[in-house]
Design a protein around this motif. Structure first.
Motif, mmCIF file in Angstrom:
data_model
loop_
_atom_site.group_PDB
_atom_site.id
_atom_site.type_symbol
_atom_site.label_atom_id
_atom_site.label_comp_id
_atom_site.label_asym_id
_atom_site.label_seq_id
_atom_site.Cartn_x
_atom_site.Cartn_y
_atom_site.Cartn_z
ATOM 1 N N GLN A 104 3.634 5.127 -9.521
ATOM 2 C CA GLN A 104 4.559 4.175 -8.923
ATOM 3 C C GLN A 104 5.850 4.148 -9.723
ATOM 4 N N SER A 162 10.411 -1.552 -6.549
ATOM 5 C CA SER A 162 9.574 -0.389 -6.290
ATOM 6 C C SER A 162 9.532 -0.123 -4.790
ATOM 7 N N SER A 163 9.304 1.106 -4.433
ATOM 8 C CA SER A 163 9.172 1.455 -3.016
ATOM 9 C C SER A 163 7.776 1.137 -2.495
ATOM 10 N N SER A 164 6.855 0.882 -3.400
ATOM 11 C CA SER A 164 5.491 0.565 -2.990
ATOM 12 C C SER A 164 5.088 -0.805 -3.529
ATOM 13 N N VAL A 165 4.023 -1.315 -3.013
ATOM 14 C CA VAL A 165 3.599 -2.677 -3.334
ATOM 15 C C VAL A 165 2.969 -2.726 -4.723
ATOM 16 N N LYS A 190 7.106 -6.175 -3.742
ATOM 17 C CA LYS A 190 7.751 -4.904 -4.034
ATOM 18 C C LYS A 190 8.934 -5.076 -4.971
ATOM 19 N N SER A 242 3.960 -1.960 -14.081
ATOM 20 C CA SER A 242 3.068 -2.164 -12.953
ATOM 21 C C SER A 242 1.622 -2.260 -13.429
#
Lengths: 107, 112
Positions: free
Chosen positions: A2, A25-28, A70, A91
């Motif tokens: 991530q 972030s582009s993801s959760v 996000k 993360s």
């Protein structure tokens, strides 16, 4: 892996000013930690946020976790020279760190 | 208070030498980690361990190995030091049930 993007990269302000730094972030995120690192030392954990929309306060520091998990922000009220350092977000399990925001607070 | 100690704050080694960096934690944490930190590149994970004698590669394991013979101790080994391994090395530990990590003060390694 991530990818965590932190902004701004550098910030120089005077004592008493307010500031906000960001972690995206582009993801959760399942969870996110914020650390502060002083020159020549290891990072020190400030807070962990887990729930979307969560807000945590640590004296003059306010941490917010985005509703969609996000993004996160760190707001410092009335910055002091002791707040100088590198602010890092990390993360889940801190296996991924952002590159950090380097903050300088001058008297 | 959690305490993570690293064997040296500053270390200077020559190219080709074998280098041992030691890390000890006193809080019975299951997880231990080794990172390097370089300007513009941030913290990068080299290796981590979830248990004694267990190890997992991180993002940049090349040129490094690790050893975890006891729960409290995690060693990073540079088999043949090179100048591009000049860096700040940070060790951390944490509970298996937690996302939080506790860092040592770091070892600034210079390879000449």
């Amino acid at each position: 892996t991530q990818l965590l993007e932190q902004s701004p990269q550098f910030l120089s302000i005077q004592e008493g000013e307010n500031l906000t730094v960001y972690c995206n972030s582009s993801s959760v995120f399942s969870s996110l930690q914020w650390y502060r690192q002083e020159p020549g030392e290891g990072p020190v954990l400030l807070v962990t946020v887990v729930t979307g929309g969560e807000v945590k306060k640590l004296k003059r520091l306010t941490f917010q976790f985005g509703d969609a998990r996000k993004d996160s922000s760190l707001h410092i009220t009335a910055a002091q020279p002791g707040d100088t350092g590198l602010y890092l977000c990390a993360s889940r399990y801190a296996l991924n760190f952002g590159k950090g925001t380097s903050l300088l607070v001058t008297p | 208070d959690v305490k993570v100690t690293q064997s040296s704050r500053y270390l200077v080694k020559r190219t080709g030498e074998k280098v041992f960096l030691e890390c000890v934690q006193d809080m019975d944490h299951e997880n231990m980690f080794w990172y390097r930190q370089d300007p513009g590149l941030g913290l990068r994970l080299i290796y981590f361990s979830y248990d004694v004698k267990m190890k997992e590669k991180g993002d940049i394991p090349e040129g490094y190995s690790v050893s975890r013979e006891k729960k409290e101790r995690f060693s990073l080994i540079l088999e043949s030091a090179s100048t591009n391994q000049t860096s700040m090395y940070l060790c951390a530990s944490g509970l298996a049930s937690s996302y939080e990590q506790y860092f040592g003060p770091g070892t600034r390694l210079t390879v000449t």
